[in-house]
Enzyme design. Structure first.
Site, short mmCIF file in Angstrom:
data_model
loop_
_atom_site.label_atom_id
_atom_site.label_comp_id
_atom_site.label_asym_id
_atom_site.label_seq_id
_atom_site.Cartn_x
_atom_site.Cartn_y
_atom_site.Cartn_z
N HIS A 1 0.86 -1.18 0.00
CA HIS A 1 0.00 0.00 0.00
C HIS A 1 0.90 1.23 0.00
CE1 HIS A 1 -3.70 -2.13 1.96
NE2 HIS A 1 -3.17 -2.84 0.98
N GLU B 1 0.95 3.85 1.80
CA GLU B 1 1.41 4.23 3.14
C GLU B 1 2.59 3.37 3.59
OE1 GLU B 1 -1.72 3.43 2.12
OE2 GLU B 1 -3.17 4.08 3.63
N CYS C 1 -6.13 1.71 5.83
CA CYS C 1 -6.73 0.45 6.26
C CYS C 1 -6.16 0.10 7.64
CB CYS C 1 -6.41 -0.64 5.24
SG CYS C 1 -4.68 -1.20 5.27
N CYS D 1 -2.28 -0.42 7.64
CA CYS D 1 -1.53 0.83 7.51
C CYS D 1 -1.67 1.70 8.75
CB CYS D 1 -1.97 1.58 6.26
SG CYS D 1 -1.53 0.71 4.73
#
Length: 144
Positions: A48, A50, A78, A81
């Protein structure tokens, strides 16, 4: 946030879910790292935006914790993260679109509200929300 939106656009053009993130030194404003999602490209479910900027930021600053940094991301993080953001001890989190289905900050498990959470950054949601949500809507409407 505009740089995070640019990263999200690039990710979407590459076939990734269009989410972008930028890690910034809090006091100097210097950009430490910027990335878009790379889950498909790297064949990595943890890639992701992040996570990528936290990894790169830690490497560039030679530190596993980043209390002098702020994170700008186009979508509510999410749970994975959000937990990484807590462990990294970021000062502030700014995010664009809210994510009622997969979010982990204002929705879902609300990671920062859990007693097991080691650090809670200041959180500001809804920054450039319309632009962030628009990228996601367009991306998914083209695939349905």
């Amino acid at each position: 946030m505009q740089l995070a939106l640019d990263q999200a656009e690039r990710a979407g053009a590459a076939g990734e879910v269009p989410v972008g993130a930028v890690l910034v030194e809090s006091f100097s404003g210097k950009i430490v790292a910027a990335a878009g999602n790379q889950v498909e490209e790297l064949h990595d479910p943890t890639a992701h935006a992040e996570m990528l900027v936290l990894r790169l930021g830690g490497q560039r600053l030679c530190a596993p914790r980043l209390p002098g940094c702020d994170l700008y991301v186009t979508l509510e993080p999410c749970p994975m993260c959000a937990q990484a953001i807590s462990i990294a001890r970021l000062r502030r989190l700014y995010f664009g679109a809210f994510d009622p289905k997969g979010g982990g900050v204002d929705h879902g498990p609300k990671i920062f509200a859990q007693s097991s959470c080691t650090h809670v950054p200041e959180v500001y949601g809804g920054i450039e929300e319309k632009a962030s949500a628009s990228l996601l809507r367009e991306f998914f409407s083209e695939r349905r």
